[in-house]
Scaffold this motif. Structure first.
Motif, PDB file in Angstrom:
ATOM      1  N   MET A   1     -47.888  35.609-140.365  1.00  0.00           N
ATOM      2  CA  MET A   1     -49.271  34.281-141.183  1.00  0.00           C
ATOM      3  C   MET A   1     -49.493  36.192-142.174  1.00  0.00           C
ATOM      4  SD  MET A   1     -52.161  32.239-139.293  1.00  0.00           S
ATOM      5  CE  MET A   1     -52.706  31.845-140.575  1.00  0.00           C
ATOM      6  N   ASN A   2     -49.770  35.854-143.006  1.00  0.00           N
ATOM      7  CA  ASN A   2     -50.217  36.661-144.376  1.00  0.00           C
ATOM      8  C   ASN A   2     -51.291  37.127-144.111  1.00  0.00           C
ATOM      9  OD1 ASN A   2     -47.519  36.856-145.528  1.00  0.00           O
ATOM     10  ND2 ASN A   2     -47.526  35.665-147.202  1.00  0.00           N
ATOM     11  N   PRO A   3     -51.537  38.273-144.042  1.00  0.00           N
ATOM     12  CA  PRO A   3     -53.444  38.281-144.543  1.00  0.00           C
ATOM     13  C   PRO A   3     -54.209  37.431-145.638  1.00  0.00           C
ATOM     14  CG  PRO A   3     -51.840  40.343-144.983  1.00  0.00           C
ATOM     15  CD  PRO A   3     -50.652  39.373-144.789  1.00  0.00           C
ATOM     16  N   PRO A   4     -54.722  37.358-145.545  1.00  0.00           N
ATOM     17  CA  PRO A   4     -55.194  36.365-146.604  1.00  0.00           C
ATOM     18  C   PRO A   4     -56.261  37.404-148.413  1.00  0.00           C
ATOM     19  CG  PRO A   4     -57.305  37.169-145.468  1.00  0.00           C
ATOM     20  CD  PRO A   4     -56.005  36.862-144.603  1.00  0.00           C
ATOM     21  N   ARG A   5     -55.664  36.440-148.928  1.00  0.00           N
ATOM     22  CA  ARG A   5     -55.651  37.753-150.144  1.00  0.00           C
ATOM     23  C   ARG A   5     -57.403  37.874-150.746  1.00  0.00           C
ATOM     24  NH1 ARG A   5     -55.141  35.722-156.091  1.00  0.00           N
ATOM     25  NH2 ARG A   5     -55.083  37.609-157.824  1.00  0.00           N
ATOM     26  N   LEU A   6     -57.375  39.480-150.730  1.00  0.00           N
ATOM     27  CA  LEU A   6     -58.228  39.784-151.314  1.00  0.00           C
ATOM     28  C   LEU A   6     -59.291  39.301-152.247  1.00  0.00           C
ATOM     29  CD1 LEU A   6     -57.817  44.050-150.567  1.00  0.00           C
ATOM     30  CD2 LEU A   6     -59.063  42.540-149.313  1.00  0.00           C
ATOM     31  N   PRO A   7     -59.972  39.375-152.825  1.00  0.00           N
ATOM     32  CA  PRO A   7     -60.984  38.188-154.261  1.00  0.00           C
ATOM     33  C   PRO A   7     -60.501  39.417-155.491  1.00  0.00           C
ATOM     34  CG  PRO A   7     -62.473  39.741-152.681  1.00  0.00           C
ATOM     35  CD  PRO A   7     -61.412  39.962-152.111  1.00  0.00           C
ATOM     36  N   PRO A   8     -60.195  38.787-156.243  1.00  0.00           N
ATOM     37  CA  PRO A   8     -59.708  39.512-157.917  1.00  0.00           C
ATOM     38  C   PRO A   8     -60.796  40.260-158.491  1.00  0.00           C
ATOM     39  CG  PRO A   8     -60.003  37.173-157.736  1.00  0.00           C
ATOM     40  CD  PRO A   8     -60.018  37.397-156.889  1.00  0.00           C
ATOM     41  N   LYS A 190     -61.605  52.469-151.613  1.00  0.00           N
ATOM     42  CA  LYS A 190     -61.343  52.045-152.545  1.00  0.00           C
ATOM     43  C   LYS A 190     -61.559  51.188-152.292  1.00  0.00           C
ATOM     44  CE  LYS A 190     -56.564  54.354-153.275  1.00  0.00           C
ATOM     45  NZ  LYS A 190     -55.354  53.401-153.147  1.00  0.00           N
ATOM     46  N   PRO A 191     -61.997  49.982-153.145  1.00  0.00           N
ATOM     47  CA  PRO A 191     -63.072  48.831-153.292  1.00  0.00           C
ATOM     48  C   PRO A 191     -62.082  47.492-153.019  1.00  0.00           C
ATOM     49  CG  PRO A 191     -62.375  49.338-155.618  1.00  0.00           C
ATOM     50  CD  PRO A 191     -62.001  50.046-154.762  1.00  0.00           C
ATOM     51  N   PRO A 192     -62.500  46.317-152.198  1.00  0.00           N
ATOM     52  CA  PRO A 192     -61.898  46.059-151.329  1.00  0.00           C
ATOM     53  C   PRO A 192     -61.425  44.839-152.465  1.00  0.00           C
ATOM     54  CG  PRO A 192     -64.483  45.048-150.767  1.00  0.00           C
ATOM     55  CD  PRO A 192     -64.387  47.011-151.646  1.00  0.00           C
ATOM     56  N   TYR A 193     -60.570  44.393-153.268  1.00  0.00           N
ATOM     57  CA  TYR A 193     -60.487  43.446-154.217  1.00  0.00           C
ATOM     58  C   TYR A 193     -58.903  43.607-154.220  1.00  0.00           C
ATOM     59  CZ  TYR A 193     -65.644  43.399-154.966  1.00  0.00           C
ATOM     60  OH  TYR A 193     -66.427  43.081-155.037  1.00  0.00           O
ATOM     61  N   ASP A 194     -58.708  42.940-155.093  1.00  0.00           N
ATOM     62  CA  ASP A 194     -57.048  42.599-155.142  1.00  0.00           C
ATOM     63  C   ASP A 194     -57.038  42.528-156.983  1.00  0.00           C
ATOM     64  OD1 ASP A 194     -54.404  42.610-155.914  1.00  0.00           O
ATOM     65  OD2 ASP A 194     -54.341  39.919-156.029  1.00  0.00           O
ATOM     66  N   LEU A 195     -56.553  43.741-157.713  1.00  0.00           N
ATOM     67  CA  LEU A 195     -56.581  44.861-158.856  1.00  0.00           C
ATOM     68  C   LEU A 195     -56.361  44.467-159.456  1.00  0.00           C
ATOM     69  CD1 LEU A 195     -59.344  47.491-158.143  1.00  0.00           C
ATOM     70  CD2 LEU A 195     -60.211  46.125-158.798  1.00  0.00           C
ATOM     71  N   LEU A 196     -55.793  43.877-161.079  1.00  0.00           N
ATOM     72  CA  LEU A 196     -55.074  43.775-162.311  1.00  0.00           C
ATOM     73  C   LEU A 196     -55.418  45.106-162.745  1.00  0.00           C
ATOM     74  CD1 LEU A 196     -53.096  42.640-164.132  1.00  0.00           C
ATOM     75  CD2 LEU A 196     -54.574  41.193-164.681  1.00  0.00           C
ATOM     76  N   THR A 310     -52.308  34.181-164.961  1.00  0.00           N
ATOM     77  CA  THR A 310     -50.632  34.003-164.038  1.00  0.00           C
ATOM     78  C   THR A 310     -51.715  34.826-163.108  1.00  0.00           C
ATOM     79  OG1 THR A 310     -49.514  34.579-165.557  1.00  0.00           O
ATOM     80  CG2 THR A 310     -48.548  35.761-163.516  1.00  0.00           C
ATOM     81  N   PHE A 311     -52.346  36.008-162.581  1.00  0.00           N
ATOM     82  CA  PHE A 311     -52.839  36.969-162.193  1.00  0.00           C
ATOM     83  C   PHE A 311     -53.752  35.869-161.315  1.00  0.00           C
ATOM     84  CE2 PHE A 311     -56.699  39.916-161.184  1.00  0.00           C
ATOM     85  CZ  PHE A 311     -56.178  40.009-159.532  1.00  0.00           C
ATOM     86  N   LEU A 312     -54.450  35.601-162.233  1.00  0.00           N
ATOM     87  CA  LEU A 312     -55.540  34.471-161.422  1.00  0.00           C
ATOM     88  C   LEU A 312     -54.883  33.576-161.170  1.00  0.00           C
ATOM     89  CD1 LEU A 312     -58.922  34.608-163.465  1.00  0.00           C
ATOM     90  CD2 LEU A 312     -58.465  35.855-161.529  1.00  0.00           C
ATOM     91  N   GLY A 313     -53.874  32.791-161.046  1.00  0.00           N
ATOM     92  CA  GLY A 313     -53.093  31.013-160.884  1.00  0.00           C
ATOM     93  C   GLY A 313     -53.854  30.451-161.146  1.00  0.00           C
ATOM     94  N   ALA A 314     -54.715  30.459-162.381  1.00  0.00           N
ATOM     95  CA  ALA A 314     -55.088  29.803-163.352  1.00  0.00           C
ATOM     96  C   ALA A 314     -54.203  28.733-163.996  1.00  0.00           C
ATOM     97  CB  ALA A 314     -56.309  30.008-164.441  1.00  0.00           C
TER      98      ALA A 314
END
Length: 314
Positions: A1-8, A190-196, A310-314
């Motif tokens: 299983m892939n690890p859950p995505r960090l919040p954006p 490092k902050p626990p975020y998926d960063l753009l 694209t980043f947010l999957g919107a």
């Protein structure tokens, strides 16, 4: 299983007058983002004109966190910024929205992304001792000493890089720990975020310079001189305070005091702002892995919005 995505979370970085605020507002119109200011000048209350702080109407529509935090008599650090920014990001994420950090204080962005290494202050006596050893033995010999207890740092330093070798040796002798180990601990902050990370850079530096000149003229017309006089009357200030070292404020103070001729205020203010932009561009180019966009592109906001979607999957 892939690890859950960090919040954006989104970082929007760029030099002064690159249009960061306009892009941030365009993104706020289209996506569930909340804005966090990354600006070491806009943290000061009552410093509005010279910091290009968004006006009240703009802030009412597009609230910015980390604006108007402290008095111009106080100081604000990168460490405090990290603490405040992470707290704000956590609140925004908990509310189901996306933090959008926007600004031009690259030191703050770097501290947030890479942490603040807990390195000791310089010790003049110890540095003199190291320099004396190096004078007797040579810096290549000092490099060899460093390699025995901090091979990682030694591997990235040239054997004659006296300044950095001195610092690495000093840190080890003060703490008993290799500098590489302390820096590695910092990296783990490092902050626990998926960063753009988005950078705004000018394709033509001359056009950015024109924007800078135009904006400084607008600040003068909007009452920069009056604002500095008000600040000096309201607060106990001096030229060495961080607030009064800000670009535009220092030059205006110096003109009021006769340190520089009043007729030179405009040119000196514009020159200082250009130098600031140059430093910001250097930081952004060399110290960040950002997706860079031409800040002079008429379609800039749309291009960044498409990437954000694209980043947010919107």
């Amino acid at each position: 299983m892939n690890p859950p995505r960090l919040p954006p979370a989104i970082l929007l970085m760029g030099p002064t007058a690159s249009g960061k605020t306009a892009v941030a507002m365009a993104l706020a119109d289209r996506f569930p983002v909340e804005l966090i200011s990354v600006d070491s000048a806009q943290v000061f209350r009552d410093m509005d004109v010279g910091t290009a702080k968004p006006d009240r109407d703009t802030l009412a529509c597009y609230p910015h966190r980390l604006i108007d935090l402290i008095s111009p008599e106080e100081s604000y650090s990168a460490a405090r910024f990290c603490s405040d920014a992470l707290a704000a990001m956590a609140e925004i994420t908990a509310a189901g929205k996306v933090p959008l950090l926007v600004g031009g204080t690259m030191l703050y962005f770097r501290a947030l992304l890479h942490g603040l290494a807990d390195l000791p202050q310089a010790d003049a006596a110890l540095r003199a001792e190291i320099d004396a050893e190096a004078a007797a033995e040579g810096w290549p010999a000092m490099h060899a000493k460093l390699a025995t207890f901090d091979p990682s740092t030694a591997a990235r330093l040239h054997p004659t890089d006296s300044q950095r070798l001195q610092r690495a040796l000093e840190i080890y002798r003060l703490t008993g720990r290799p500098m590489s180990e302390l820096l590695a601990e910092s990296e783990q902050q490092k902050p626990p975020y998926d960063l753009l990370s988005i950078g705004l850079l000018p394709s033509e530096r001359a056009v950015l310079h024109e924007r800078i000149a135009r904006r400084f003229d607008e600040m003068l017309l909007a009452g920069l001189d009056e604002e500095v006089r008000m600040l000096r009357a309201k607060y106990t200030l001096h030229l060495n305070l961080p607030s009064m070292r800000c670009v535009g404020y220092r030059q205006t103070w110096e003109a009021q005091e006769g340190i520089i001729p009043l007729k030179e205020l405009r040119d000196r203010g514009i020159f200082a702002t250009r130098q600031l932009a140059k430093r910001q561009i250097t930081w952004l180019t060399n110290s960040f892995e950002a997706e860079n966009y031409d800040c002079l592109d008429p379609a800039l906001a749309d291009r960044i919005a498409a990437r954000t979607a694209t980043f947010l999957g919107a």
